[in-house]
Write a protein that holds these residues in place. Structure first.
Motif, PDB file in Angstrom:
ATOM      1  N   ALA A  95      36.259 -71.501 110.764  1.00 41.63           N
ATOM      2  CA  ALA A  95      35.032 -70.789 110.435  1.00 41.63           C
ATOM      3  C   ALA A  95      34.942 -70.601 108.930  1.00 41.63           C
ATOM      4  CB  ALA A  95      35.035 -69.417 111.116  1.00 41.63           C
ATOM      5  N   VAL A  96      33.721 -70.375 108.470  1.00 40.77           N
ATOM      6  CA  VAL A  96      33.497 -69.944 107.096  1.00 40.77           C
ATOM      7  C   VAL A  96      33.020 -68.496 107.166  1.00 40.77           C
ATOM      8  CG1 VAL A  96      32.147 -70.293 104.999  1.00 40.77           C
ATOM      9  CG2 VAL A  96      32.993 -72.274 106.278  1.00 40.77           C
ATOM     10  N   ALA A 119      24.243 -66.080  98.736  1.00 45.31           N
ATOM     11  CA  ALA A 119      25.404 -66.843  99.213  1.00 45.31           C
ATOM     12  C   ALA A 119      25.065 -67.592 100.505  1.00 45.31           C
ATOM     13  CB  ALA A 119      26.593 -65.908  99.425  1.00 45.31           C
ATOM     14  N   LEU A 120      24.302 -66.939 101.399  1.00 38.74           N
ATOM     15  CA  LEU A 120      23.933 -67.618 102.656  1.00 38.74           C
ATOM     16  C   LEU A 120      22.918 -68.725 102.389  1.00 38.74           C
ATOM     17  CD1 LEU A 120      23.777 -64.665 105.225  1.00 38.74           C
ATOM     18  CD2 LEU A 120      25.501 -66.477 105.064  1.00 38.74           C
ATOM     19  N   ASP A 121      21.983 -68.493 101.455  1.00 38.34           N
ATOM     20  CA  ASP A 121      21.055 -69.585 101.085  1.00 38.34           C
ATOM     21  C   ASP A 121      21.864 -70.800 100.611  1.00 38.34           C
ATOM     22  OD1 ASP A 121      18.676 -68.296 101.699  1.00 38.34           O
ATOM     23  OD2 ASP A 121      18.295 -67.624  99.638  1.00 38.34           O
ATOM     24  N   PHE A 122      22.905 -70.534  99.802  1.00 45.55           N
ATOM     25  CA  PHE A 122      23.735 -71.632  99.304  1.00 45.55           C
ATOM     26  C   PHE A 122      24.529 -72.270 100.449  1.00 45.55           C
ATOM     27  CE2 PHE A 122      27.553 -73.565  97.658  1.00 45.55           C
ATOM     28  CZ  PHE A 122      27.064 -74.315  96.605  1.00 45.55           C
ATOM     29  N   GLY A 123      25.122 -71.426 101.299  1.00 44.63           N
ATOM     30  CA  GLY A 123      25.960 -71.932 102.395  1.00 44.63           C
ATOM     31  C   GLY A 123      25.183 -72.800 103.371  1.00 44.63           C
ATOM     32  N   PHE A 124      24.011 -72.323 103.740  1.00 43.62           N
ATOM     33  CA  PHE A 124      23.215 -73.077 104.717  1.00 43.62           C
ATOM     34  C   PHE A 124      22.379 -74.163 104.045  1.00 43.62           C
ATOM     35  CE2 PHE A 124      23.664 -69.048 107.322  1.00 43.62           C
ATOM     36  CZ  PHE A 124      24.549 -69.609 108.238  1.00 43.62           C
ATOM     37  N   GLY A 128      25.640 -77.045 103.421  1.00 49.54           N
ATOM     38  CA  GLY A 128      25.433 -77.691 104.719  1.00 49.54           C
ATOM     39  C   GLY A 128      26.165 -77.044 105.885  1.00 49.54           C
ATOM     40  N   LEU A 129      26.439 -75.732 105.820  1.00 49.66           N
ATOM     41  CA  LEU A 129      27.158 -75.074 106.921  1.00 49.66           C
ATOM     42  C   LEU A 129      26.244 -74.898 108.135  1.00 49.66           C
ATOM     43  CD1 LEU A 129      28.950 -72.291 104.818  1.00 49.66           C
ATOM     44  CD2 LEU A 129      29.848 -74.539 105.512  1.00 49.66           C
ATOM     45  N   GLU A 130      26.852 -74.855 109.311  1.00 51.88           N
ATOM     46  CA  GLU A 130      26.091 -74.642 110.557  1.00 51.88           C
ATOM     47  C   GLU A 130      26.146 -73.180 110.990  1.00 51.88           C
ATOM     48  OE1 GLU A 130      24.114 -76.556 112.187  1.00 51.88           O
ATOM     49  OE2 GLU A 130      24.492 -78.225 110.820  1.00 51.88           O
ATOM     50  N   GLU A 131      27.241 -72.486 110.646  1.00 53.23           N
ATOM     51  CA  GLU A 131      27.407 -71.090 111.056  1.00 53.23           C
ATOM     52  C   GLU A 131      28.268 -70.369 110.028  1.00 53.23           C
ATOM     53  OE1 GLU A 131      28.297 -68.999 115.228  1.00 53.23           O
ATOM     54  OE2 GLU A 131      30.144 -69.745 114.302  1.00 53.23           O
ATOM     55  N   VAL A 132      28.009 -69.090 109.838  1.00 50.32           N
ATOM     56  CA  VAL A 132      28.843 -68.250 108.974  1.00 50.32           C
ATOM     57  C   VAL A 132      29.206 -67.003 109.784  1.00 50.32           C
ATOM     58  CG1 VAL A 132      28.878 -66.848 106.862  1.00 50.32           C
ATOM     59  CG2 VAL A 132      27.835 -69.133 106.828  1.00 50.32           C
ATOM     60  N   VAL A 133      30.461 -66.580 109.684  1.00 50.01           N
ATOM     61  CA  VAL A 133      30.896 -65.370 110.378  1.00 50.01           C
ATOM     62  C   VAL A 133      31.238 -64.290 109.346  1.00 50.01           C
ATOM     63  CG1 VAL A 133      31.872 -66.765 112.256  1.00 50.01           C
ATOM     64  CG2 VAL A 133      33.386 -65.914 110.441  1.00 50.01           C
ATOM     65  N   SER A 134      31.372 -63.079 109.833  1.00 47.07           N
ATOM     66  CA  SER A 134      31.872 -62.001 108.990  1.00 47.07           C
ATOM     67  C   SER A 134      32.626 -61.054 109.907  1.00 47.07           C
ATOM     68  CB  SER A 134      30.722 -61.287 108.291  1.00 47.07           C
ATOM     69  OG  SER A 134      31.222 -60.471 107.243  1.00 47.07           O
ATOM     70  N   PHE A 135      33.672 -60.439 109.393  1.00 40.11           N
ATOM     71  CA  PHE A 135      34.416 -59.516 110.245  1.00 40.11           C
ATOM     72  C   PHE A 135      34.937 -58.362 109.410  1.00 40.11           C
ATOM     73  CE2 PHE A 135      37.051 -63.214 109.182  1.00 40.11           C
ATOM     74  CZ  PHE A 135      38.090 -62.616 108.483  1.00 40.11           C
ATOM     75  N   THR A 136      35.119 -57.253 110.089  1.00 41.59           N
ATOM     76  CA  THR A 136      35.650 -56.073 109.412  1.00 41.59           C
ATOM     77  C   THR A 136      36.251 -55.138 110.441  1.00 41.59           C
ATOM     78  OG1 THR A 136      35.168 -54.413 107.722  1.00 41.59           O
ATOM     79  CG2 THR A 136      33.525 -54.678 109.460  1.00 41.59           C
ATOM     80  N   SER A 137      37.024 -54.177 109.967  1.00 40.25           N
ATOM     81  CA  SER A 137      37.636 -53.228 110.896  1.00 40.25           C
ATOM     82  C   SER A 137      36.549 -52.340 111.504  1.00 40.25           C
ATOM     83  CB  SER A 137      38.684 -52.385 110.162  1.00 40.25           C
ATOM     84  OG  SER A 137      38.093 -51.766 109.056  1.00 40.25           O
ATOM     85  N   VAL A 138      36.823 -51.814 112.688  1.00 45.02           N
ATOM     86  CA  VAL A 138      35.794 -51.072 113.425  1.00 45.02           C
ATOM     87  C   VAL A 138      35.248 -49.892 112.626  1.00 45.02           C
ATOM     88  CG1 VAL A 138      36.474 -51.720 115.771  1.00 45.02           C
ATOM     89  CG2 VAL A 138      37.560 -49.772 114.690  1.00 45.02           C
ATOM     90  N   GLY A 139      36.059 -49.313 111.748  1.00 49.14           N
ATOM     91  CA  GLY A 139      35.623 -48.137 110.993  1.00 49.14           C
ATOM     92  C   GLY A 139      34.806 -48.457 109.752  1.00 49.14           C
ATOM     93  N   ASN A 140      34.697 -49.723 109.390  1.00 48.09           N
ATOM     94  CA  ASN A 140      34.008 -50.054 108.128  1.00 48.09           C
ATOM     95  C   ASN A 140      32.501 -50.209 108.388  1.00 48.09           C
ATOM     96  OD1 ASN A 140      33.207 -50.839 105.597  1.00 48.09           O
ATOM     97  ND2 ASN A 140      34.890 -52.285 105.301  1.00 48.09           N
ATOM     98  N   ILE A 141      31.869 -49.057 108.537  1.00 41.93           N
ATOM     99  CA  ILE A 141      30.460 -49.012 108.922  1.00 41.93           C
ATOM    100  C   ILE A 141      29.559 -49.596 107.831  1.00 41.93           C
ATOM    101  CG2 ILE A 141      28.586 -47.416 109.601  1.00 41.93           C
ATOM    102  CD1 ILE A 141      30.902 -47.591 111.622  1.00 41.93           C
ATOM    103  N   ARG A 142      29.906 -49.339 106.558  1.00 40.56           N
ATOM    104  CA  ARG A 142      29.074 -49.867 105.454  1.00 40.56           C
ATOM    105  C   ARG A 142      29.046 -51.386 105.475  1.00 40.56           C
ATOM    106  NH1 ARG A 142      26.957 -47.604 101.078  1.00 40.56           N
ATOM    107  NH2 ARG A 142      27.051 -45.351 101.021  1.00 40.56           N
ATOM    108  N   SER A 180      23.775 -68.239 112.607  1.00 43.39           N
ATOM    109  CA  SER A 180      23.640 -69.701 112.594  1.00 43.39           C
ATOM    110  C   SER A 180      22.669 -70.098 111.482  1.00 43.39           C
ATOM    111  CB  SER A 180      23.096 -70.192 113.930  1.00 43.39           C
ATOM    112  OG  SER A 180      21.781 -69.688 114.108  1.00 43.39           O
ATOM    113  N   ARG A 181      22.774 -71.347 111.100  1.00 46.97           N
ATOM    114  CA  ARG A 181      21.837 -71.858 110.104  1.00 46.97           C
ATOM    115  C   ARG A 181      20.383 -71.709 110.603  1.00 46.97           C
ATOM    116  NH1 ARG A 181      21.772 -77.302 107.072  1.00 46.97           N
ATOM    117  NH2 ARG A 181      23.014 -78.113 108.759  1.00 46.97           N
ATOM    118  N   GLU A 182      20.188 -72.009 111.903  1.00 52.91           N
ATOM    119  CA  GLU A 182      18.841 -71.949 112.469  1.00 52.91           C
ATOM    120  C   GLU A 182      18.259 -70.532 112.341  1.00 52.91           C
ATOM    121  OE1 GLU A 182      18.898 -72.973 116.570  1.00 52.91           O
ATOM    122  OE2 GLU A 182      16.712 -73.174 116.683  1.00 52.91           O
ATOM    123  N   ARG A 183      19.074 -69.536 112.681  1.00 54.29           N
ATOM    124  CA  ARG A 183      18.588 -68.145 112.605  1.00 54.29           C
ATOM    125  C   ARG A 183      18.307 -67.748 111.154  1.00 54.29           C
ATOM    126  NH1 ARG A 183      18.149 -63.176 115.140  1.00 54.29           N
ATOM    127  NH2 ARG A 183      19.045 -61.411 114.003  1.00 54.29           N
TER     128      ARG A 183
END
Ligand code: COA
Length: 189
Positions: A95-96, A119-124, A128-142, A180-183
């Motif tokens: 994943a990216v 960054a997403l405009d550049f990535g997609f 040429g990316l198809e999908e980008v993910v992001s993750f964080t700990s459950v408490g990182n609400i911001r 996704s890139r489509e979204r």
């Protein structure tokens, strides 16, 4: 020869590769316990410098990376936002990832979302990316709020225990968001 790392511009920010003069202000951001609240520990100067080195090699290897954010007007280092490849294997690999870290005084102004949009405009776009993910700990609400503002979606079935955090530690449970890139392209129309 590899293309030079891209520089992105937004209304309020210049997003450029890290430079030598960023090392000191970046170390100050990484040493701030409030900025690093959702990480195992703040970074030492050495670890902060090593992170800059890793970021710069990431740009050379992938053509994208974590851009240094500087104020377009005054040129002050505000943190980073950008795309990277997670350093661990997870159910969602390969994943990216998109991520962000801003100095405390730069929060609450929409700057992380503004930078992440570029960054997403550049990535997609160029990357040429198809999908980008992001993750964080459950408490990182911001951080989760930035993901939602970008239109990223969360499926609880994707949540995972971060393999580099000790099992049972409060920072281990992580939420995964995707777009996704489509979204993304649909939202930018
Ligand atoms: C996560 C982090 C980048 C979020 O920063 P942020 O400033 O809250 O995020 P945004 O750029 O989306 O800004 C949104 C806030 O700016 C406000 N805002 C002000 N002007 C705005 C504008 N022109 N456009 C959009 N939002 C604006 C919003 O109302 C919102 O305020 P709120 O926090 O009171 O709801 C920041 O908290 C951070 O660096 N944390 C430490 C590092 C970290 O945890 N990184 C993530 C690890 S996974």
């Amino acid at each position: 020869m590899a293309a030079p790392p891209p520089v992105l511009r937004t209304p309020r920010l210049t997003m450029r590769p890290f430079r030598q003069e960023d090392r000191e202000p970046f170390a100050r951001i990484n040493a701030d316990p409030e900025v690093m609240e959702h990480f195992l520990a703040p970074l030492s100067r050495e670890d902060s410098d090593r992170l800059i080195d890793r970021i710069n090699s990431g740009f050379a290897a992938h053509g994208f990376g974590l851009w240094a954010l500087v104020g377009a007007a005054e040129g002050q280092l505000l943190g980073f936002t950008g795309l990277s490849i997670p350093r661990f294997a997870a159910p969602f690999s390969p994943a990216v990832e998109i991520g962000w870290r801003l100095r405390r005084s730069a929060w609450g102004q929409g700057l992380a979302t503004e930078a992440a949009t570029a960054a997403l405009d550049f990535g997609f776009g160029s990357a040429g990316l198809e999908e980008v993910v992001s993750f964080t700990s459950v408490g990182n609400i911001r951080s989760q709020a930035v993901m939602r503002r970008l239109g990223m979606t969360h499926d609880p079935g994707d949540d995972f225990q971060h393999p580099l955090v000790p099992p049972g530690h409060p920072l281990a449970p992580h939420l995964l968001f995707r777009i996704s890139r489509e979204r993304w392209v649909g939202r930018r129309r």
